[in-house]
Enzyme design. Sequence first.
Site, PDB file in Angstrom:
ATOM      1  N   MET A  34      67.741  28.635  18.852  1.00 29.68           N
ATOM      2  CA  MET A  34      67.958  29.907  18.166  1.00 29.68           C
ATOM      3  C   MET A  34      67.737  29.737  16.663  1.00 29.68           C
ATOM      4  SD  MET A  34      70.802  32.133  20.158  1.00 29.68           S
ATOM      5  CE  MET A  34      72.260  31.319  19.546  1.00 29.68           C
ATOM      6  N   ALA A  36      67.839  27.901  12.789  1.00 31.58           N
ATOM      7  CA  ALA A  36      68.793  27.189  11.925  1.00 31.58           C
ATOM      8  C   ALA A  36      68.797  25.719  12.323  1.00 31.58           C
ATOM      9  CB  ALA A  36      70.184  27.813  12.004  1.00 31.58           C
ATOM     10  N   HIS A  38      68.734  21.764  12.773  1.00 33.45           N
ATOM     11  CA  HIS A  38      69.365  20.610  12.131  1.00 33.45           C
ATOM     12  C   HIS A  38      68.877  19.351  12.846  1.00 33.45           C
ATOM     13  CE1 HIS A  38      71.964  20.704  15.651  1.00 33.45           C
ATOM     14  NE2 HIS A  38      72.365  21.924  15.336  1.00 33.45           N
ATOM     15  N   HIS A  41      68.694  19.341  16.689  1.00 34.00           N
ATOM     16  CA  HIS A  41      67.482  19.958  17.241  1.00 34.00           C
ATOM     17  C   HIS A  41      66.279  19.032  17.090  1.00 34.00           C
ATOM     18  CE1 HIS A  41      69.731  23.788  16.080  1.00 34.00           C
ATOM     19  NE2 HIS A  41      69.541  23.939  17.367  1.00 34.00           N
ATOM     20  N   GLY A 151      70.482  19.632  24.193  1.00 34.96           N
ATOM     21  CA  GLY A 151      71.477  18.687  23.701  1.00 34.96           C
ATOM     22  C   GLY A 151      72.714  18.658  24.585  1.00 34.96           C
ATOM     23  N   LYS A 153      75.586  18.296  23.492  1.00 38.47           N
ATOM     24  CA  LYS A 153      76.697  18.958  22.798  1.00 38.47           C
ATOM     25  C   LYS A 153      77.109  20.220  23.553  1.00 38.47           C
ATOM     26  CE  LYS A 153      77.997  21.610  18.818  1.00 38.47           C
ATOM     27  NZ  LYS A 153      77.886  22.943  19.401  1.00 38.47           N
ATOM     28  N   GLN A 157      76.232  24.393  29.071  1.00 34.36           N
ATOM     29  CA  GLN A 157      74.948  25.094  29.066  1.00 34.36           C
ATOM     30  C   GLN A 157      73.870  24.253  29.753  1.00 34.36           C
ATOM     31  OE1 GLN A 157      73.062  27.277  25.521  1.00 34.36           O
ATOM     32  NE2 GLN A 157      72.146  25.258  25.360  1.00 34.36           N
ATOM     33  N   SER A 190      74.498  24.725  14.317  1.00 35.32           N
ATOM     34  CA  SER A 190      74.060  25.728  13.344  1.00 35.32           C
ATOM     35  C   SER A 190      75.254  26.458  12.738  1.00 35.32           C
ATOM     36  CB  SER A 190      73.117  26.730  14.015  1.00 35.32           C
ATOM     37  OG  SER A 190      71.992  26.054  14.564  1.00 35.32           O
TER      38      SER A 190
END
Length: 282
Positions: A34, A36, A38, A41, A151, A153, A157, A190
Amino acid sequence: MSTPAPIVRTLDDLRAATQGWRRAGETIGVVPTMGALHDGHLSLVAAAKARCDRVIVTIFVNPKQFNNPEDLANYPRTELEDAAKLARFSVDALYVPDADQIYPTHFATTVSVAGLTDVMEGAHRPGHFDGVATVVTKLFLQTSADHAFFGEKDFQQLQVVRRMAADLDIPITVHGCPTIREIDGLAMASRNLLLSDRARTIAPRLHEEMETIAAGIAEGQPFATLQAAAIARLELAGFTQVDYLEIRANDDLSLLDTPNRPARLFAAAWLAGVRLIDNIAI
């Protein structure tokens, strides 16, 4: 040499590119985001580059996975900065579709994954995973990718996406990549951009408390005791609410009292109006 990624905004243009790659027998990797972007990503992009002949990074702030309109409005949008960060990876396409390329007029389909979505994020953000599963299904089909990179994290998901792809017979391999952390342990996200300077100094406490729990479990201490103490310390540090702090099995995300099979410790907590999530293997 850094090569700016060509920005593609329409499905027709995207398919014109991918059809040529497929005819040439090249493998395609996709990194759905999405924006933003970092280092978390970018680690996914590096993994995709190492595995695939062609790499597509997608940026689409998906309205269907936000419960709060204010949260959607405030979500960071940094397309130019994102494109600059991707330049050194020489990705083959940066797909930034307009909303009508994902949800055209009269769009009426929702992809919903049962079971895995009933707990944790699904319980606290009703409809969130329907939005995720729907948009990721679209992106998998639009990019015709062979491999996708997510990821760990967002481990819930990741498992939802894996189940969706398997259930719908989408011919894609979904790879989970390790969580990338700041030097103080905070999981990169993000949303971290929304933290005030003071909140940013407090935020790493979430990961610290999770590591303390993991160490306690390894020593044989009861989880309920460790959990209660950690929540009390987080609230004392400035966290306003802990939505969950629990052990769940890796495969089906079932709740566990102790990690008697491959499991993770999951957490979600609010700090200065920003909701932070994290998980670690235990």
